[in-house]
Scaffold this motif. Structure first.
Motif, PDB file in Angstrom:
ATOM      1  N   ASN A 138      37.362 -78.075  23.210  1.00 19.83           N
ATOM      2  CA  ASN A 138      37.224 -79.061  21.629  1.00 19.83           C
ATOM      3  C   ASN A 138      37.813 -80.087  22.132  1.00 19.83           C
ATOM      4  O   ASN A 138      38.111 -80.912  21.944  1.00 19.83           O
ATOM      5  N   THR A 174      37.968 -84.533  21.402  1.00 21.81           N
ATOM      6  CA  THR A 174      38.485 -85.097  20.924  1.00 21.81           C
ATOM      7  C   THR A 174      38.708 -85.813  22.934  1.00 21.81           C
ATOM      8  O   THR A 174      39.107 -85.070  23.439  1.00 21.81           O
ATOM      9  N   ASP A 175      38.520 -87.312  21.973  1.00 24.02           N
ATOM     10  CA  ASP A 175      38.402 -87.900  23.900  1.00 24.02           C
ATOM     11  C   ASP A 175      40.222 -88.611  23.624  1.00 24.02           C
ATOM     12  O   ASP A 175      41.156 -88.577  22.688  1.00 24.02           O
ATOM     13  N   ARG A 233      42.837 -90.794   9.814  1.00 28.34           N
ATOM     14  CA  ARG A 233      41.541 -91.185   9.141  1.00 28.34           C
ATOM     15  C   ARG A 233      40.922 -91.595   7.991  1.00 28.34           C
ATOM     16  O   ARG A 233      40.210 -91.982   7.169  1.00 28.34           O
ATOM     17  N   THR A 239      35.946 -90.306  13.478  1.00 23.54           N
ATOM     18  CA  THR A 239      36.314 -89.576  14.564  1.00 23.54           C
ATOM     19  C   THR A 239      37.925 -90.587  15.456  1.00 23.54           C
ATOM     20  O   THR A 239      37.941 -92.321  15.141  1.00 23.54           O
ATOM     21  N   LYS A 260      40.137 -91.630  18.446  1.00 22.08           N
ATOM     22  CA  LYS A 260      40.378 -91.301  20.250  1.00 22.08           C
ATOM     23  C   LYS A 260      42.673 -90.333  20.085  1.00 22.08           C
ATOM     24  O   LYS A 260      43.049 -91.483  18.955  1.00 22.08           O
ATOM     25  N   VAL A 261      43.095 -89.920  21.091  1.00 22.04           N
ATOM     26  CA  VAL A 261      44.646 -90.165  21.179  1.00 22.04           C
ATOM     27  C   VAL A 261      45.066 -90.094  22.060  1.00 22.04           C
ATOM     28  O   VAL A 261      44.996 -89.979  23.810  1.00 22.04           O
ATOM     29  N   ALA A 310      46.245 -87.558  12.375  1.00 28.56           N
ATOM     30  CA  ALA A 310      45.229 -87.429  12.768  1.00 28.56           C
ATOM     31  C   ALA A 310      44.045 -87.529  11.774  1.00 28.56           C
ATOM     32  O   ALA A 310      44.000 -88.572  11.334  1.00 28.56           O
ATOM     33  N   SER A 343      48.549 -83.282  13.767  1.00 23.39           N
ATOM     34  CA  SER A 343      47.450 -83.257  13.434  1.00 23.39           C
ATOM     35  C   SER A 343      47.399 -84.058  12.021  1.00 23.39           C
ATOM     36  O   SER A 343      46.584 -84.280  11.873  1.00 23.39           O
ATOM     37  N   LEU A 351      42.371 -81.494  16.179  1.00 19.91           N
ATOM     38  CA  LEU A 351      42.226 -83.243  15.969  1.00 19.91           C
ATOM     39  C   LEU A 351      41.156 -83.306  15.502  1.00 19.91           C
ATOM     40  O   LEU A 351      40.179 -84.115  15.309  1.00 19.91           O
ATOM     41  N   GLY A 352      40.212 -82.027  15.796  1.00 22.02           N
ATOM     42  CA  GLY A 352      38.659 -82.500  15.187  1.00 22.02           C
ATOM     43  C   GLY A 352      37.779 -81.937  16.724  1.00 22.02           C
ATOM     44  O   GLY A 352      38.572 -81.660  17.359  1.00 22.02           O
ATOM     45  N   ALA A 392      44.683 -80.817  20.523  1.00 26.13           N
ATOM     46  CA  ALA A 392      43.440 -81.322  20.463  1.00 26.13           C
ATOM     47  C   ALA A 392      42.577 -79.983  21.288  1.00 26.13           C
ATOM     48  O   ALA A 392      42.482 -79.815  20.285  1.00 26.13           O
TER      49      ALA A 392
END
Length: 259
Positions: free
Chosen positions: A197, A128-129, A95, A102, A104-105, A91, A88, A124-125, A119
């Motif tokens: 999420n 999240t993809d 940013r 945004t 990806k992970v 991430a 976290s 992570l927002g 996620a």
């Protein structure tokens, strides 16, 4: 490629930032590495993947969890719960460094498992993809594999080395761990994670033996979208740590999956 340190819970974590070839890119991807011997087996492999993605216009960042790699702390001080928190923080750091809102992970093995946990918590927002490579579904099963690896390590050692390893407290597969490590790992099960999420999930498997049908069925009922692909490649995770991962077909799939 820019190595640097950032702070998590007052400790220094090591990271390597691969800026996008397009300085105006608004796309970023965070790497969540595997642990134990798999970290060393995949290090060079994922450096090349990160370089490939940065050339495709992604700001990519690799980092070491607390107690691993070049980050502060030791294996005996850390565990899965701390690593999820580090994801976290990493991430947020990506940013800030990239200027992207945004991201990806991408996670591999236990790193993929921890990434999905992080996620789903929303830290992570929203939506999240993720790209998950041979994710470990059951922490209990993974721990059993680690104990088997430890037994093989002992069996393959000379008598003197075997006695030294057997006398070390908390020794597991060549690494030290704290008393609570196994309890934390036991509590990990992707089939019990609430799939919230999370946006789009791409799951890549190097063999059908890593596919968990229950997880796939759960994903069919979730609000998110899951895509799974099996590409048979050389990813025997039981191989000793000095054997670097090759897997060229999966490397090519990873190169294309974000286009």
């Amino acid at each position: 490629m820019e190595p640097f340190y950032f702070e998590s819970q007052g400790d220094r974590l090591f990271a390597v930032y691969h800026p996008a070839s397009d300085v105006f890119s608004r796309r970023a991807i965070l790497f969540c590495a595997p642990v134990f011997s798999e970290y060393f087996r995949t290090y060079r492999y994922f450096r090349k993947v990160a370089e490939s993605w940065s050339q495709q216009g992604f700001h990519a960042m690799r980092f070491d969890y607390f107690g691993t790699g070049d980050s502060s702390g030791t294996w005996a001080d850390t565990g899965p719960e701390r690593w999820m928190s580090d994801i976290s923080v990493a991430a947020r750091e990506l940013r800030d460094v990239s200027g992207c809102d945004t991201l990806k992970v991408f996670g591999t093995r236990l790193g993929a498992t921890l990434a999905l946990h992080a996620a789903s918590s929303g830290e992570l927002g929203q939506k999240t993809d993720l790209v998950l490579f041979d994710a470990i579904v059951s922490g209990r099963d993974y721990l059993h594999q680690l104990h088997e690896s430890h037994a093989r390590l002992l069996a393959g050692s000379d008598v003197r080395t075997r006695k030294v390893l057997q006398a070390l407290p908390g020794e597991l597969a060549g690494f030290r761990r704290n008393d609570d490590f196994e309890n934390q790992l036991h509590g990990i099960d992707l089939n019990e994670v609430r799939l919230e999420n999370i946006g789009h999930v791409q799951m890549i498997f190097s063999s059908s033996q890593y596919v968990d049908e229950q997880l796939i069925r759960r994903s069919d009922d979730a609000a998110t979208t899951f895509e799974s692909t099996v590409i048979n490649d050389d990813c025997d995770w039981a191989t000793p740590s000095e054997s670097a991962l090759q897997a060229p077909q999966i490397a090519e799939w990873l190169r294309k999956c974000l286009q």
